[in-house]
Design an enzyme around this catalytic site. Structure first.
Site, PDB file in Angstrom:
ATOM      1  N   CYS A  31     -14.794 -63.038  -6.581  1.00 23.88           N
ATOM      2  CA  CYS A  31     -15.220 -62.703  -5.217  1.00 23.88           C
ATOM      3  C   CYS A  31     -14.911 -61.240  -4.875  1.00 23.88           C
ATOM      4  CB  CYS A  31     -14.502 -63.639  -4.241  1.00 23.88           C
ATOM      5  SG  CYS A  31     -14.602 -63.164  -2.507  1.00 23.88           S
ATOM      6  N   CYS A  34     -12.455 -60.868  -2.019  1.00 27.84           N
ATOM      7  CA  CYS A  34     -11.096 -61.183  -2.475  1.00 27.84           C
ATOM      8  C   CYS A  34     -10.487 -59.992  -3.212  1.00 27.84           C
ATOM      9  CB  CYS A  34     -11.105 -62.406  -3.380  1.00 27.84           C
ATOM     10  SG  CYS A  34     -11.757 -63.897  -2.605  1.00 27.84           S
TER      11      CYS A  34
END
Length: 107
Positions: A31, A34
């Protein structure tokens, strides 16, 4: 080196029984949000060595994330003695992370 999100995850009952200050960090290793938040979170946590940081891989069919109603990554859930005291979704500055961490120190 940064710690990856782990596939194995505790049961919700285990999380609810955790003592002390814990940050549950829901996301995935691929991600982009992230990865962008990771240095902010790690820098803030470095100033709070007594806080346990659990990076939990989330996604469809992952019961722990569903039990916390995680919708976006990363979602940080700040727990004190198994109880949620703060939550951050897609943090973009270390100040927000520091502020949430400070709630773990309050009685």
């Amino acid at each position: 080196m940064t710690q990856p999100y782990i596939e194995a995850q505790p049961a919700r009952s285990e999380v609810d029984a955790l003592q002390g200050a814990v940050v549950l960090d829901f996301g995935t290793n691929w991600c982009g949000f992230c990865k962008a938040a990771e240095p902010l979170v790690e820098a803030a946590l470095a100033q709070h060595p007594g806080v346990r940081h659990l990076k939990v891989e989330d996604g469809p069919g992952r019961p722990l994330g569903r039990s916390f109603r995680v919708k976006l990554w990363p979602t940080l859930v700040f727990l004190r003695d198994g109880q949620e005291v703060a939550r951050l979704v897609r943090p973009s500055d270390s100040g927000a992370v520091q502020q949430a961490l400070s709630t773990l120190e309050q009685p």
